[in-house]
Design a protein around this motif. Structure first.
Motif, PDB file in Angstrom:
ATOM      1  N   ARG A  60     -22.828  34.057  29.448  1.00  0.00           N
ATOM      2  CA  ARG A  60     -21.518  33.227  28.775  1.00  0.00           C
ATOM      3  C   ARG A  60     -21.476  34.027  27.529  1.00  0.00           C
ATOM      4  O   ARG A  60     -20.252  34.212  27.128  1.00  0.00           O
ATOM      5  N   PRO A  61     -22.466  34.404  26.561  1.00  0.00           N
ATOM      6  CA  PRO A  61     -22.234  35.219  25.417  1.00  0.00           C
ATOM      7  C   PRO A  61     -21.587  36.622  25.770  1.00  0.00           C
ATOM      8  O   PRO A  61     -20.720  37.207  25.058  1.00  0.00           O
ATOM      9  N   LEU A  62     -22.125  37.129  26.782  1.00  0.00           N
ATOM     10  CA  LEU A  62     -21.543  38.687  27.087  1.00  0.00           C
ATOM     11  C   LEU A  62     -20.151  38.345  27.659  1.00  0.00           C
ATOM     12  O   LEU A  62     -19.305  39.595  27.475  1.00  0.00           O
ATOM     13  N   GLY A  63     -19.792  37.291  28.529  1.00  0.00           N
ATOM     14  CA  GLY A  63     -18.492  37.082  28.787  1.00  0.00           C
ATOM     15  C   GLY A  63     -17.436  36.896  27.735  1.00  0.00           C
ATOM     16  O   GLY A  63     -16.399  37.565  27.383  1.00  0.00           O
ATOM     17  N   ARG A  64     -17.853  35.992  26.748  1.00  0.00           N
ATOM     18  CA  ARG A  64     -17.237  35.875  25.398  1.00  0.00           C
ATOM     19  C   ARG A  64     -17.107  37.254  24.778  1.00  0.00           C
ATOM     20  O   ARG A  64     -15.750  37.513  24.290  1.00  0.00           O
ATOM     21  N   ALA A  65     -18.028  38.057  24.750  1.00  0.00           N
ATOM     22  CA  ALA A  65     -18.099  39.360  23.782  1.00  0.00           C
ATOM     23  C   ALA A  65     -16.990  40.411  24.682  1.00  0.00           C
ATOM     24  O   ALA A  65     -16.028  41.080  24.096  1.00  0.00           O
ATOM     25  N   LEU A  66     -17.376  40.328  25.983  1.00  0.00           N
ATOM     26  CA  LEU A  66     -16.008  41.125  26.926  1.00  0.00           C
ATOM     27  C   LEU A  66     -14.747  40.681  26.576  1.00  0.00           C
ATOM     28  O   LEU A  66     -13.582  41.611  26.739  1.00  0.00           O
ATOM     29  N   ALA A  67     -14.596  39.207  26.711  1.00  0.00           N
ATOM     30  CA  ALA A  67     -13.152  38.793  26.563  1.00  0.00           C
ATOM     31  C   ALA A  67     -12.628  39.124  25.197  1.00  0.00           C
ATOM     32  O   ALA A  67     -11.405  39.588  25.149  1.00  0.00           O
ATOM     33  N   TRP A  68     -13.465  39.132  23.948  1.00  0.00           N
ATOM     34  CA  TRP A  68     -12.984  39.397  22.808  1.00  0.00           C
ATOM     35  C   TRP A  68     -12.539  40.945  22.721  1.00  0.00           C
ATOM     36  O   TRP A  68     -11.495  41.281  22.222  1.00  0.00           O
ATOM     37  N   VAL A  69     -13.456  41.644  23.420  1.00  0.00           N
ATOM     38  CA  VAL A  69     -13.458  43.315  23.270  1.00  0.00           C
ATOM     39  C   VAL A  69     -11.944  43.706  24.110  1.00  0.00           C
ATOM     40  O   VAL A  69     -11.104  44.298  23.784  1.00  0.00           O
ATOM     41  N   ALA A  70     -11.734  42.920  25.355  1.00  0.00           N
ATOM     42  CA  ALA A  70     -10.595  43.030  26.079  1.00  0.00           C
ATOM     43  C   ALA A  70      -9.346  42.781  25.239  1.00  0.00           C
ATOM     44  O   ALA A  70      -8.403  43.436  25.371  1.00  0.00           O
ATOM     45  N   ARG A  71      -9.568  41.524  24.732  1.00  0.00           N
ATOM     46  CA  ARG A  71      -8.315  41.128  23.844  1.00  0.00           C
ATOM     47  C   ARG A  71      -7.969  41.944  22.926  1.00  0.00           C
ATOM     48  O   ARG A  71      -6.850  42.606  22.513  1.00  0.00           O
ATOM     49  N   VAL A  73      -8.740  45.281  22.693  1.00  0.00           N
ATOM     50  CA  VAL A  73      -8.382  46.747  23.100  1.00  0.00           C
ATOM     51  C   VAL A  73      -7.196  46.598  23.970  1.00  0.00           C
ATOM     52  O   VAL A  73      -6.093  47.525  23.898  1.00  0.00           O
ATOM     53  N   LEU A  74      -6.722  45.529  24.660  1.00  0.00           N
ATOM     54  CA  LEU A  74      -5.691  45.555  25.707  1.00  0.00           C
ATOM     55  C   LEU A  74      -4.581  44.630  25.177  1.00  0.00           C
ATOM     56  O   LEU A  74      -3.384  44.894  25.257  1.00  0.00           O
ATOM     57  N   VAL A  75      -5.028  43.492  24.668  1.00  0.00           N
ATOM     58  CA  VAL A  75      -3.901  42.546  24.429  1.00  0.00           C
ATOM     59  C   VAL A  75      -3.178  42.792  23.020  1.00  0.00           C
ATOM     60  O   VAL A  75      -2.062  42.815  22.980  1.00  0.00           O
ATOM     61  N   TRP A  76      -4.165  42.743  21.986  1.00  0.00           N
ATOM     62  CA  TRP A  76      -3.602  43.040  20.662  1.00  0.00           C
ATOM     63  C   TRP A  76      -2.674  44.202  20.354  1.00  0.00           C
ATOM     64  O   TRP A  76      -1.683  44.161  19.972  1.00  0.00           O
ATOM     65  N   PRO A  77      -2.966  45.377  20.930  1.00  0.00           N
ATOM     66  CA  PRO A  77      -2.083  46.699  20.711  1.00  0.00           C
ATOM     67  C   PRO A  77      -1.051  46.382  21.383  1.00  0.00           C
ATOM     68  O   PRO A  77       0.109  46.782  21.210  1.00  0.00           O
ATOM     69  N   PHE A  78      -0.675  45.815  22.786  1.00  0.00           N
ATOM     70  CA  PHE A  78       0.395  45.531  23.549  1.00  0.00           C
ATOM     71  C   PHE A  78       1.144  44.455  22.772  1.00  0.00           C
ATOM     72  O   PHE A  78       2.468  44.784  22.727  1.00  0.00           O
ATOM     73  N   VAL A  79       0.705  43.409  22.076  1.00  0.00           N
ATOM     74  CA  VAL A  79       1.356  42.590  21.210  1.00  0.00           C
ATOM     75  C   VAL A  79       2.056  43.335  20.168  1.00  0.00           C
ATOM     76  O   VAL A  79       3.263  43.074  19.724  1.00  0.00           O
ATOM     77  N   GLY A  80       1.115  44.077  19.441  1.00  0.00           N
ATOM     78  CA  GLY A  80       1.750  44.834  18.243  1.00  0.00           C
ATOM     79  C   GLY A  80       2.646  45.754  18.687  1.00  0.00           C
ATOM     80  O   GLY A  80       3.833  45.863  17.960  1.00  0.00           O
ATOM     81  N   LEU A  81       2.481  46.485  19.765  1.00  0.00           N
ATOM     82  CA  LEU A  81       3.696  47.152  20.201  1.00  0.00           C
ATOM     83  C   LEU A  81       4.797  46.670  20.554  1.00  0.00           C
ATOM     84  O   LEU A  81       6.078  46.931  20.253  1.00  0.00           O
ATOM     85  N   TRP A  82       4.889  45.392  21.327  1.00  0.00           N
ATOM     86  CA  TRP A  82       5.893  44.612  21.585  1.00  0.00           C
ATOM     87  C   TRP A  82       6.780  44.215  20.455  1.00  0.00           C
ATOM     88  O   TRP A  82       7.877  44.244  20.216  1.00  0.00           O
ATOM     89  N   ARG A  83       5.975  43.661  19.325  1.00  0.00           N
ATOM     90  CA  ARG A  83       6.588  42.789  18.256  1.00  0.00           C
ATOM     91  C   ARG A  83       6.930  44.043  17.230  1.00  0.00           C
ATOM     92  O   ARG A  83       8.098  43.643  16.775  1.00  0.00           O
ATOM     93  N   TYR A  84       6.444  45.152  16.999  1.00  0.00           N
ATOM     94  CA  TYR A  84       6.649  46.071  16.124  1.00  0.00           C
ATOM     95  C   TYR A  84       7.412  47.301  16.309  1.00  0.00           C
ATOM     96  O   TYR A  84       7.890  47.939  15.661  1.00  0.00           O
ATOM     97  N   VAL A  85       7.463  47.517  17.673  1.00  0.00           N
ATOM     98  CA  VAL A  85       8.001  48.788  18.193  1.00  0.00           C
ATOM     99  C   VAL A  85       9.168  48.247  19.350  1.00  0.00           C
ATOM    100  O   VAL A  85      10.316  48.604  18.978  1.00  0.00           O
ATOM    101  N   VAL A  86       8.795  47.481  20.360  1.00  0.00           N
ATOM    102  CA  VAL A  86       9.860  47.178  21.167  1.00  0.00           C
ATOM    103  C   VAL A  86      10.930  46.412  20.882  1.00  0.00           C
ATOM    104  O   VAL A  86      12.041  46.677  21.216  1.00  0.00           O
ATOM    105  N   VAL A  87      10.661  45.365  20.140  1.00  0.00           N
ATOM    106  CA  VAL A  87      11.820  44.292  19.720  1.00  0.00           C
ATOM    107  C   VAL A  87      12.546  44.926  18.751  1.00  0.00           C
ATOM    108  O   VAL A  87      13.938  45.139  18.820  1.00  0.00           O
TER     109      VAL A  87
END
Length: 378
Positions: A60-71, A73-87
């Motif tokens: 469970r701690p490893l899954g939470r850490a991996l979820a945070w790392v995935a968020r 590495v994957l989610v936040w850059p795309f959110v920033g790209l969508w919000r500050y570049v694409v839009v």
């Protein structure tokens, strides 16, 4: 009480009587199953406890850490790209498309295509009016005359066709229909009835032969297959199946009882091992921590660490003061050396203090009765 007791006993469900075979099978089966199931249940409980510990402490701690790392590495850059570049880029492209495409097309449609379409529509309306006049004044009378002529011609052709049709029907009736009917009634019908009678007789013969063969095969199969299979089913398989059902039911019941008993045994063994582990390892460690390590730690903290920390803070304070005094002395020496070489700068010169005026600031003249004279001033 005696009257109510039989009624209460009558309401209890009656147990079906059990044979001696069931009673003879039950006890050995339960003993064997219990001996076989107890190790399996203990291993199962150990695996379950280990899996829960692994899940709670590692997965469970490893899954939470991996979820945070995935968020991250994957989610936040795309959110920033969508919000500050694409839009913003989409909004800019939409504005450019509106200015460069939509506005010119609207102007072209409104000021060029609409007048052109209205002119073309006016031209087609004039052509349609001319064609309507031509249809009403020229083509309609000509069509009426042609229709009248065609009606007369059609009436003449119909009269000629009626005569020809009558002659043709009479010839076909007496040259084709009457000979064909005579041939059907006196030649084809007797021949067909004779052929049908022969086919029915042949079919009856074949049916009788097939029926006899089927009857013989039925009794042969019945005597050779059905009756032996029925006897095997009734006198061998059914009793064996009942015995196997009893054995299976008792094995299943024994498995259930053994699994529950093994659970209690596993729980007792686990509690014993936990208590043994606590008294052998945890309690001595806790006693050593409370009785030995805690007083030693407090003594080391009060006798060594706190005086050392105070001494270190005092040394640091004296060092900071010494360094500050040295910095101030060096700064003053540099200022004196620079003043000796280049003189005082305007910023270093003392500012002139404004002298208070002795004269009154008002525009009125002095009088004898006022206190603005030099003799009466403070």
């Amino acid at each position: 009480m005696d009257l109510e007791k039989p009624a209460a006993e009558a309401r209890q469900p009656e147990r079906q009587p059990e044979g001696c075979l069931v009673v003879a099978i039950r006890l050995p089966v339960r003993i064997v199953v219990l001996v076989l199931v107890v190790p399996v249940r203990m291993v199962w409980d150990g695996l379950v406890a280990g899996w829960r510990l692994l899940t709670d402490a590692v997965l469970r701690p490893l899954g939470r850490a991996l979820a945070w790392v995935a968020r991250a590495v994957l989610v936040w850059p795309f959110v920033g790209l969508w919000r500050y570049v694409v839009v913003p880029l989409g909004k800019a492209l939409g504005w450019l498309g509106n200015v460069l495409v939509v506005v010119p097309l609207v102007w072209l449609f409104r000021h060029v295509l609409t007048p052109l379409g209205q002119g073309i529509l006016w031209v087609f309306r004039g052509i349609g009016a001319g064609l309507g006049w031509l249809y009403a004044r020229v083509l309609t009378p000509a069509g009426h005359g042609a229709l009248w002529a065609l009606r007369g011609l059609g009436a003449a052709i119909a009269a000629v066709g009626t005569g020809v049709y009558g002659v043709t029907v009479w010839l076909v009736r007496y040259l084709v229909v009457v000979p064909a009917r005579w041939l059907y009634e006196w030649v084809l019908t007797p021949v067909g009835k004779a052929i049908a009678w022969c086919v029915q007789g042949l079919a009856w013969l074949v049916a009788m032969g097939v029926t006899g063969i089927g009857f013989v095969l039925h009794w042969v199969l019945r005597l050779l297959l059905v009756l032996p299979a029925l006897a095997l089913w009734r006198w061998v398989l059914v009793p064996v199946g009942r015995v196997l059902a009893v054995i299976g039911r008792e094995v299943a019941t024994a498995l259930g009882h053994a699994w529950r008993i093994a659970g209690h045994i596993s729980l007792t063994v686990g509690r014993f091992l936990g208590t043994l582990f606590r008294w052998v390892f945890v309690e001595p460690v806790r006693w050593a921590y409370r009785t030995v390590l805690t007083p030693v730690g407090h003594f080391v903290r009060d006798a060594v660490l706190r005086p050392a920390a105070e001494a270190a803070r005092s040394v640091g304070r004296v060092t900071r003061q010494t360094l500050a005094a040295a910095r101030d002395s060096a700064r003053q020496a540099r200022a004196d050396f620079r003043r000796m070489l280049f003189g005082e700068t305007r910023a270093e010169q003392p500012k002139a203090v404004p002298v208070p005026r002795r004269e009154p600031g008002s525009a009125d003249g002095r009088t004898l009765g006022s206190s603005t004279t030099a003799l009466t001033k403070d």
